[in-house]
Design a protein around this motif. Sequence first.
Motif, PDB file in Angstrom:
ATOM      1  N   VAL A 159      -3.915  -3.515  -1.800  1.00 13.35           N
ATOM      2  CA  VAL A 159      -4.657  -3.814  -0.822  1.00 13.35           C
ATOM      3  C   VAL A 159      -5.728  -2.879  -1.460  1.00 13.35           C
ATOM      4  O   VAL A 159      -5.734  -1.890  -2.537  1.00 13.35           O
ATOM      5  CB  VAL A 159      -3.581  -2.567   0.415  1.00 13.35           C
ATOM      6  CG1 VAL A 159      -4.600  -2.495   1.857  1.00 13.35           C
ATOM      7  CG2 VAL A 159      -2.500  -3.122   0.678  1.00 13.35           C
ATOM      8  N   ALA A 160      -6.883  -3.869  -0.624  1.00 13.96           N
ATOM      9  CA  ALA A 160      -7.754  -2.890  -0.945  1.00 13.96           C
ATOM     10  C   ALA A 160      -8.453  -1.872   0.155  1.00 13.96           C
ATOM     11  O   ALA A 160      -8.140  -1.418   0.773  1.00 13.96           O
ATOM     12  CB  ALA A 160      -9.433  -3.686  -0.868  1.00 13.96           C
ATOM     13  N   VAL A 161      -8.671  -0.476  -0.565  1.00 12.98           N
ATOM     14  CA  VAL A 161      -8.635   1.383   0.274  1.00 12.98           C
ATOM     15  C   VAL A 161     -10.025   1.545  -1.006  1.00 12.98           C
ATOM     16  O   VAL A 161      -9.804   1.626  -1.716  1.00 12.98           O
ATOM     17  CB  VAL A 161      -6.888   1.806  -0.435  1.00 12.98           C
ATOM     18  CG1 VAL A 161      -7.190   2.032  -1.567  1.00 12.98           C
ATOM     19  CG2 VAL A 161      -6.811   2.807  -0.008  1.00 12.98           C
ATOM     20  N   THR A 162     -10.358   2.771   0.592  1.00 15.89           N
ATOM     21  CA  THR A 162     -10.884   3.730  -0.488  1.00 15.89           C
ATOM     22  C   THR A 162     -10.257   4.650  -1.311  1.00 15.89           C
ATOM     23  O   THR A 162      -9.378   5.064  -1.690  1.00 15.89           O
ATOM     24  CB  THR A 162     -11.861   4.743   0.892  1.00 15.89           C
ATOM     25  OG1 THR A 162     -10.301   4.912   1.979  1.00 15.89           O
ATOM     26  CG2 THR A 162     -12.455   3.872   1.555  1.00 15.89           C
ATOM     27  N   THR A 163     -11.445   4.894  -2.155  1.00  9.65           N
ATOM     28  CA  THR A 163     -10.779   5.812  -3.166  1.00  9.65           C
ATOM     29  C   THR A 163     -10.132   7.425  -2.739  1.00  9.65           C
ATOM     30  O   THR A 163     -10.450   7.729  -1.262  1.00  9.65           O
ATOM     31  CB  THR A 163     -11.626   6.240  -4.898  1.00  9.65           C
ATOM     32  OG1 THR A 163     -12.613   7.146  -3.649  1.00  9.65           O
ATOM     33  CG2 THR A 163     -12.240   4.991  -5.117  1.00  9.65           C
ATOM     34  N   ARG A 164      -9.173   8.229  -3.511  1.00 11.81           N
ATOM     35  CA  ARG A 164      -8.906  10.010  -2.539  1.00 11.81           C
ATOM     36  C   ARG A 164      -9.955  10.379  -2.449  1.00 11.81           C
ATOM     37  O   ARG A 164      -9.619  10.687  -0.868  1.00 11.81           O
ATOM     38  CB  ARG A 164      -7.928   9.602  -3.504  1.00 11.81           C
ATOM     39  CG  ARG A 164      -6.350   9.263  -3.694  1.00 11.81           C
ATOM     40  CD  ARG A 164      -5.984  10.366  -4.718  1.00 11.81           C
ATOM     41  NE  ARG A 164      -4.560   9.584  -5.344  1.00 11.81           N
ATOM     42  CZ  ARG A 164      -3.435   8.923  -6.108  1.00 11.81           C
ATOM     43  NH1 ARG A 164      -4.868   8.698  -7.198  1.00 11.81           N
ATOM     44  NH2 ARG A 164      -2.732   8.476  -6.705  1.00 11.81           N
ATOM     45  N   ALA A 165     -10.722  10.487  -2.915  1.00 15.53           N
ATOM     46  CA  ALA A 165     -12.293  11.338  -2.884  1.00 15.53           C
ATOM     47  C   ALA A 165     -12.916  10.981  -1.532  1.00 15.53           C
ATOM     48  O   ALA A 165     -12.784  11.795  -0.471  1.00 15.53           O
ATOM     49  CB  ALA A 165     -12.745  11.283  -3.670  1.00 15.53           C
ATOM     50  N   LEU A 166     -13.208   9.606  -0.999  1.00 12.71           N
ATOM     51  CA  LEU A 166     -13.925   9.213   0.082  1.00 12.71           C
ATOM     52  C   LEU A 166     -12.816   9.329   1.179  1.00 12.71           C
ATOM     53  O   LEU A 166     -13.209   9.385   1.769  1.00 12.71           O
ATOM     54  CB  LEU A 166     -14.233   7.728   0.190  1.00 12.71           C
ATOM     55  CG  LEU A 166     -14.953   7.086   0.989  1.00 12.71           C
ATOM     56  CD1 LEU A 166     -16.080   8.962   1.604  1.00 12.71           C
ATOM     57  CD2 LEU A 166     -15.658   6.150   0.847  1.00 12.71           C
ATOM     58  N   THR A 167     -11.345   8.869   0.936  1.00 12.58           N
ATOM     59  CA  THR A 167     -10.625   8.504   1.813  1.00 12.58           C
ATOM     60  C   THR A 167     -10.079  10.134   2.502  1.00 12.58           C
ATOM     61  O   THR A 167     -10.185  10.792   3.452  1.00 12.58           O
ATOM     62  CB  THR A 167      -9.162   8.371   1.116  1.00 12.58           C
ATOM     63  OG1 THR A 167      -9.481   7.121   0.667  1.00 12.58           O
ATOM     64  CG2 THR A 167      -7.982   8.341   2.296  1.00 12.58           C
TER      65      THR A 167
END
Length: 303
Positions: A132-140
Amino acid sequence: MSTDAQLITLRRLIRRQYGVVSLDQARAAGYSRQAVARKVAAKAWFPAGPRVYQVAEHDETPRSRAVAALLSLGPDATLVDTSAAWWWGLHDTAPGRPRAAVPPGRRPRPRDDVAVSRRVIDPLDRTRVGGVAVTTRALTVLDAATVLGLEEGARVADRALQRGSVSLESLRDTHTRTAGRRGAVLGAELIALADGGARSWAERALHGGLDRAGITGWSANTEIVLPGYGRALGDVVFEEEKVIVEVDGWAYHRGLRAFLVDGPRQSALAAEGWVVLRTHWYELREDPATFFARLRRTLRARS
């Protein structure tokens, strides 16, 4: 007509995608539209969104619903904020309705199965996890706080920092690069708390709460001499009752502090008859009355 190799590849893909397959993926594996229609008619596949299917032998789960939502939105869709935090394991509540973002130029129809926003996500802030395409942890972390608010957002950030999933540097860098996004002000506050501000806030809240509660006989940041150990610094010390209140910020700060000094120090204090009570940022924000009631009981028992 699908070859055996194509069918094996498709089955593996379906397993990786939690039992979900798109029409395009099925066609790439050699299925015709008629063959897909026969799967649906036989109830071997069930519609799970536009041009997406849930395979009957796999249970529908929050993860399969998230995958189905993204597949139906296309390759430029990204799982975001609280849904991304849950996908990363930083938030415990599975989304009833996955939250995804698509580029601003797209105009997807409103749907009941997915909440769609339009925004630009820098390739630096986008990755693939579990297909799945997902935002990186920091932006998340920063995005989740925007949706959850400061207290629950702090829990997400705290968990990520404890695990080493993000660093303060990565949070600062991401915040700087995305400064124009919604929730940037809250993101700055979150980073300030993570950088030691939570402990400072908790100390001020403790001092103010003691004054408002009329609890006297304490001093702040007081040195205690411990035989065989040396000098220990108590955050709030009730010398007559031999009670110390220790203030933590987030669990992230507590972990660092405990690793460095708290074990030997606590043992030395206990050997000299001191009782240590701990409180933290979350408790002093959410339920200070419970802590101050516990402190009163301890002081009465020790007086």
